[in-house]
Design a protein around this motif. Sequence first.
Motif, short mmCIF file in Angstrom:
data_model
loop_
_atom_site.label_atom_id
_atom_site.label_comp_id
_atom_site.label_asym_id
_atom_site.label_seq_id
_atom_site.Cartn_x
_atom_site.Cartn_y
_atom_site.Cartn_z
N SER A 10 0.86 -1.13 0.10
CA SER A 10 0.06 0.01 0.01
C SER A 10 1.03 1.31 0.08
CB SER A 10 -0.98 -0.03 1.35
OG SER A 10 -0.17 0.02 2.58
N SER A 11 1.95 1.17 0.64
CA SER A 11 2.93 2.30 0.73
C SER A 11 3.55 2.51 -0.61
CB SER A 11 3.99 2.09 2.05
OG SER A 11 3.37 2.15 3.28
N VAL A 12 3.79 1.44 -1.26
CA VAL A 12 4.67 1.60 -2.56
C VAL A 12 3.64 2.11 -3.44
CG1 VAL A 12 5.37 0.13 -4.47
CG2 VAL A 12 6.12 -0.58 -2.23
N ILE A 13 2.46 1.74 -3.66
CA ILE A 13 1.22 2.08 -4.29
C ILE A 13 1.03 3.59 -4.09
CG2 ILE A 13 -1.23 2.25 -4.75
CD1 ILE A 13 -1.19 -0.79 -4.09
N THR A 14 1.16 3.87 -3.17
CA THR A 14 1.06 5.57 -2.69
C THR A 14 2.23 6.30 -2.99
OG1 THR A 14 -0.02 4.95 -0.36
CG2 THR A 14 0.81 7.26 -0.81
N ILE A 15 3.28 5.98 -3.12
CA ILE A 15 4.51 6.54 -3.67
C ILE A 15 4.46 6.60 -5.19
CG2 ILE A 15 7.13 6.33 -4.09
CD1 ILE A 15 7.24 4.98 -1.04
N VAL A 16 4.03 5.54 -5.79
CA VAL A 16 3.87 5.56 -7.25
C VAL A 16 2.93 6.55 -7.58
CG1 VAL A 16 3.38 4.32 -9.12
CG2 VAL A 16 4.82 3.24 -7.64
N GLY A 17 1.77 6.39 -7.14
CA GLY A 17 0.56 7.10 -7.37
C GLY A 17 0.95 8.83 -7.35
N LEU A 23 3.37 9.84 -10.23
CA LEU A 23 2.88 10.04 -11.49
C LEU A 23 1.84 11.17 -11.28
CD1 LEU A 23 1.55 6.20 -12.33
CD2 LEU A 23 3.51 7.74 -13.33
N SER A 24 1.20 11.40 -10.36
CA SER A 24 0.45 12.79 -10.07
C SER A 24 1.07 13.93 -10.20
CB SER A 24 -0.48 12.77 -8.70
OG SER A 24 0.36 12.96 -7.75
N GLN A 25 2.40 13.87 -10.04
CA GLN A 25 3.06 15.20 -10.23
C GLN A 25 3.67 15.46 -11.63
OE1 GLN A 25 3.59 17.48 -7.78
NE2 GLN A 25 1.96 16.27 -6.93
N ARG A 26 3.44 14.55 -12.57
CA ARG A 26 3.76 14.73 -14.12
C ARG A 26 3.44 15.86 -14.55
NH1 ARG A 26 1.91 9.60 -17.00
NH2 ARG A 26 2.73 10.73 -19.01
N PRO A 27 3.83 16.82 -15.31
CA PRO A 27 3.50 17.96 -15.92
C PRO A 27 2.38 17.80 -16.91
CG PRO A 27 5.53 17.42 -16.77
CD PRO A 27 5.33 16.39 -15.79
N ALA A 28 1.53 18.84 -16.88
CA ALA A 28 0.38 18.63 -17.78
C ALA A 28 0.88 18.82 -19.22
CB ALA A 28 -0.62 20.15 -17.79
N GLY A 33 -3.34 18.33 -15.94
CA GLY A 33 -2.38 17.54 -15.31
C GLY A 33 -2.83 16.09 -14.94
N PHE A 34 -2.17 15.58 -13.87
CA PHE A 34 -2.28 14.27 -13.70
C PHE A 34 -2.94 14.10 -12.16
CE2 PHE A 34 -0.01 14.00 -17.46
CZ PHE A 34 -0.45 13.20 -18.00
N TYR A 93 -6.48 9.65 -6.57
CA TYR A 93 -7.58 9.09 -6.20
C TYR A 93 -7.53 7.77 -6.73
CZ TYR A 93 -9.24 13.92 -5.84
OH TYR A 93 -9.08 15.56 -5.64
N PHE A 94 -6.86 7.28 -7.98
CA PHE A 94 -6.67 5.80 -8.36
C PHE A 94 -6.03 4.97 -7.32
CE2 PHE A 94 -7.81 8.11 -12.32
CZ PHE A 94 -9.00 7.15 -12.62
N SER A 95 -4.91 5.78 -6.51
CA SER A 95 -4.05 5.16 -5.77
C SER A 95 -5.01 4.61 -4.32
CB SER A 95 -2.80 6.00 -5.25
OG SER A 95 -2.11 6.24 -6.21
N ALA A 96 -5.83 5.88 -3.96
CA ALA A 96 -6.66 5.53 -2.88
C ALA A 96 -7.65 4.44 -3.06
CB ALA A 96 -7.21 6.82 -2.49
N ILE A 97 -8.21 4.12 -4.46
CA ILE A 97 -9.20 3.16 -4.68
C ILE A 97 -8.37 1.99 -4.56
CG2 ILE A 97 -10.49 2.45 -6.58
CD1 ILE A 97 -11.17 5.27 -7.57
N ILE A 98 -7.12 1.58 -5.10
CA ILE A 98 -6.44 0.55 -5.17
C ILE A 98 -6.28 0.00 -3.71
CG2 ILE A 98 -4.28 -0.66 -5.64
CD1 ILE A 98 -4.31 0.97 -8.24
N ILE A 99 -5.90 0.80 -2.77
CA ILE A 99 -5.55 0.51 -1.48
C ILE A 99 -6.84 0.05 -0.75
CG2 ILE A 99 -4.75 1.45 0.76
CD1 ILE A 99 -2.85 3.19 -0.70
N ALA A 100 -8.11 0.76 -1.00
CA ALA A 100 -9.29 0.62 -0.27
C ALA A 100 -9.79 -0.65 -0.91
CB ALA A 100 -10.46 1.63 -0.71
N VAL A 101 -9.41 -1.12 -2.07
CA VAL A 101 -9.79 -2.49 -2.55
C VAL A 101 -9.03 -3.43 -1.85
CG1 VAL A 101 -9.95 -3.83 -4.66
CG2 VAL A 101 -10.61 -1.68 -4.75
N ILE A 102 -7.91 -3.34 -1.73
CA ILE A 102 -7.00 -4.28 -0.71
C ILE A 102 -7.67 -4.37 0.75
CG2 ILE A 102 -4.67 -4.59 0.14
CD1 ILE A 102 -3.57 -3.11 -2.03
#
Length: 368
Positions: free
Chosen positions: A50-57, A60-65, A72-73, A78-87
């Motif tokens: 879950s921590s790895v998913i948070t870091i990756v998310g 990725l969210s900091q990528r420029p528009a 932007g991204f 939110y997708f990171s949070a959804i994946i962790i919630a599903v876990i």
Amino acid sequence: MDRSQEIIRTSWIGIAANVLLAGFKAVVGILASSVAIVLDAVNNLSDALSSVITIVGTKLSQRPADRKHPFGFGRIEYFSAIIIAVIVLSAGITSLVESVKKIVNPSEPSYTTTTLIVIVAAIIVKFVLGRYVKCKGEQLKSDALIASGSDALFDAVITLTTLVSAGVMLLWGISLDGILGAVISVVIIKAGVEMLASPVNALLGTSIPAELTSQITKEVSSFEGVHGVFDLVLHNYGTDVMMGSLHINVNDTMSAYDIHGLTRKISAQMFERHGIIMTIGVYAVATGDNRRAELQSEVMQTLSVHKEIVQVHGFYYSEADGILSVDIVPDISVHDDTTLVSQLTSEISPLVPGMRVVIVIDHNYCES
């Protein structure tokens, strides 16, 4: 340290804590020749996911528009949070199934001093880690961190129930593994659904908080020349990008140059104070002693007597175009817009014989 760096730093702490706990369990398991404890150590390594998913998310969210994604991204968080919630939800369901199996086919668990030491250590580490990560998530407004912290806290609670069950078993010979496990599993499933709801609602688009609506309205109304604030709409593209629009009332005697200056000042303040890229529309309020001002007063009075109408604004009258238009915001109890428009049109039409009357239904996008 900015928000994204704080999130990543907190997630690395989560990974380090889980790896250290896994190492501790592995050493104890090997020394005690316990396959169960070694397997539990492997499970702790998976908890770091879950921590790895948070870091990756977050990265990725900091990528420029870019051209395809001009906003932007930021919503990747939110997708990171959804994946962790599903876990978390999956863990709750799995735990419930196993607990029911224990209730149907109870077995007598065995506990050793080594096992109890591991259990106590796991509870302390997971509880401290969970509280820290969740508090950081609430502070940084990160659904992914909140979900990750909650995941660790639930691990601590599950392990605590194992300890309680062990104590009851050692003292009275009664096994509560299945019953306690089922109760905790239901709590986890409920929490998983709630964790899932937050990012999903953010992606779908939620109403603007009443407090923010009130604050923006108050700030914009304080500008000289503004006589009303209407049609506030906000779109969230992550924590760093928020787009919005609103309309203001200004006197019809105000020059285009002055309106230009006023809207620029408002837009600048909205960005500085709230990080909102705001587009400002304008409604002209009829002033002076003329037919337009007279009609404006009559229309407002006619419509304001209707209790099902929350707000009236955007009055426009043009003899050259043969049109009278006005915007209304109906109460949430109104479900038949067509009937309401027809009724109001029939009331306003006698005021301007031979002219087209247009009643525009606006909707309230705020909580208030």
